[in-house]
Design an enzyme around this catalytic site. Structure first.
Site, short mmCIF file in Angstrom:
data_model
loop_
_atom_site.label_atom_id
_atom_site.label_comp_id
_atom_site.label_asym_id
_atom_site.label_seq_id
_atom_site.Cartn_x
_atom_site.Cartn_y
_atom_site.Cartn_z
N ASP A 114 -4.83 -4.58 3.52
CA ASP A 114 -4.72 -3.15 2.38
C ASP A 114 -3.56 -2.63 2.26
O ASP A 114 -3.57 -2.01 3.76
CB ASP A 114 -6.20 -3.57 1.91
CG ASP A 114 -5.88 -2.65 0.89
OD1 ASP A 114 -5.87 -2.12 -0.59
OD2 ASP A 114 -6.88 -1.20 1.32
N ASP B 198 -3.78 1.70 -0.47
CA ASP B 198 -4.12 2.40 0.14
C ASP B 198 -5.96 2.55 0.67
O ASP B 198 -6.91 1.39 0.18
CB ASP B 198 -4.59 2.36 -1.64
CG ASP B 198 -3.35 2.62 -1.92
OD1 ASP B 198 -2.70 1.83 -3.58
OD2 ASP B 198 -1.97 3.73 -1.58
N GLU C 159 -5.11 8.18 -1.18
CA GLU C 159 -5.55 8.21 -2.64
C GLU C 159 -6.18 9.71 -3.64
O GLU C 159 -5.63 10.66 -4.26
CB GLU C 159 -6.98 7.34 -3.08
CG GLU C 159 -7.04 6.20 -2.81
CD GLU C 159 -6.69 6.25 -3.86
OE1 GLU C 159 -5.96 4.75 -4.53
OE2 GLU C 159 -5.84 6.22 -4.52
N ARG D 246 -6.46 2.50 -15.10
CA ARG D 246 -7.36 3.32 -14.46
C ARG D 246 -7.16 4.23 -16.20
O ARG D 246 -8.26 5.03 -16.37
CB ARG D 246 -7.56 3.94 -12.79
CG ARG D 246 -8.33 4.78 -13.03
CD ARG D 246 -7.67 4.70 -11.10
NE ARG D 246 -7.89 3.94 -10.18
CZ ARG D 246 -6.80 3.62 -9.34
NH1 ARG D 246 -6.53 4.55 -9.56
NH2 ARG D 246 -7.00 2.56 -8.25
C1 XBP Z 1 -5.48 0.59 -4.18
C2 XBP Z 1 -5.24 1.11 -5.97
C3 XBP Z 1 -3.85 1.52 -7.07
C4 XBP Z 1 -3.66 2.37 -6.50
C5 XBP Z 1 -2.88 3.81 -7.35
O1 XBP Z 1 -5.08 -0.21 -4.48
O2 XBP Z 1 -6.34 0.47 -7.20
O3 XBP Z 1 -4.33 1.02 -8.31
O4 XBP Z 1 -4.58 3.51 -6.20
O5 XBP Z 1 -1.38 3.25 -7.48
P1 XBP Z 1 -5.10 -1.00 -2.56
P2 XBP Z 1 -0.83 2.74 -8.92
O6 XBP Z 1 -6.49 -0.76 -2.41
O7 XBP Z 1 -5.17 -2.83 -3.25
O8 XBP Z 1 -4.07 -0.91 -1.80
O9 XBP Z 1 -1.10 3.13 -9.73
O10 XBP Z 1 0.55 2.11 -8.00
O11 XBP Z 1 -2.11 1.40 -9.99
MG MG Z 2 -7.71 -0.37 -0.73
#
Ligand code: XBP
Ligand code: MG
Length: 234
Positions: free
Chosen positions: A15, A17, A24, A62
């Protein structure tokens, strides 16, 4: 033959983020608030509000959830898809600038973990619901620049799936592109949504706790660690 699935897997699916990097609070949240200001929206998300909103995967989704009053009835604005697509695009450009300026680094142990996996003959892949441009910026400015790692065998980003995590679609697509079965892979995630997505695809999953999801229920994970360094071999 080891019985540690992390060592015996043919591919490790990361993964992004919260797992590869803590993106974040100091990345996406900063970029969202800068975008709201730039577009004249009366929104500024606190770290607490953002923590609640993170249950919705996908930045565009979101914002829609927030606009529709998921967290804050006063937040409701008339939803205009074209406008919020522009806001999201602006936000991701700003996020890329934060990365270019060195604002986000990979989590402790990530580069070494991939290097050890490659030395064992394993592949590494990326499976994320973030936008492709956000992965590209993290890869170029925070990972490749400082480590010289080879690119992942497979990269699955938010635009490639109809349903984002916790739906398993992204992981099922990764299995298809890797041409591997679930038993040949292991996922590393940081959230309940991510664990549900990977487990839903039948992939054993290791959790590395992150800032925002520390209190999530990780029942069903094969292992839970606080840092990626705990996954390194001596
Ligand atoms: C994390 C998410 C993403 C990011 C923001 O993804 O849910 O939406 O928060 O990026 P993961 P975007 O943990 O699966 O990597 O604004 O491009 O969605
Ligand atoms: Mg994540």
């Amino acid at each position: 033959m080891t019985n540690d699935p992390l060592l015996s897997a043919k591919a490790i699916l990361f993964d992004v983020d919260g797992t590869i990097a803590e993106t974040e609070r100091d990345g996406h949240l900063v970029a969202f608030n800068a975008a709201f200001k730039a577009f004249g929206l009366p929104w500024q998300w606190s770290t607490e509000t953002y923590g609640r909103l993170l249950k919705v995967t996908g930045g565009y989704e979101r914002m829609r959830a927030y606009a529709e009053g998921m967290q804050d009835p006063e937040a409701s604005v008339t939803w205009d898809e074209a406008l919020f697509r522009r806001i999201h695009h602006w936000k991701n450009d700003y996020y890329a600038t934060l990365l270019k300026n060195g604002g986000i680094q990979p989590r402790w142990g990530f580069v070494s973990l991939v290097q050890q996996a490659l030395a064992r003959g394993q592949q590494w892949a990326v499976v994320t619901t973030t936008s492709q441009s956000n992965w590209a910026a993290l890869w170029e400015h925070a990972i490749l620049r400082n480590s010289g790692l080879p690119a992942p065998s497979v990269i699955i980003c938010g635009e490639q799936v109809a349903k984002k995590k916790p739906d398993p679609e992204a992981y099922l697509l990764a299995l298809e592109q890797l041409q591997l079965s679930t038993g040949d892979c292991i996922a590393i995630e940081d959230s309940r949504n991510g664990l549900t997505a990977a487990s839903g695809a039948g992939i054993p999953t290791v959790i590395v706790r992150s800032e925002y999801f520390r209190q999530d229920d990780f029942s069903g994970a094969v292992r839970v660690v606080d840092e990626l360094t705990e996954l390194l071999t001596a």
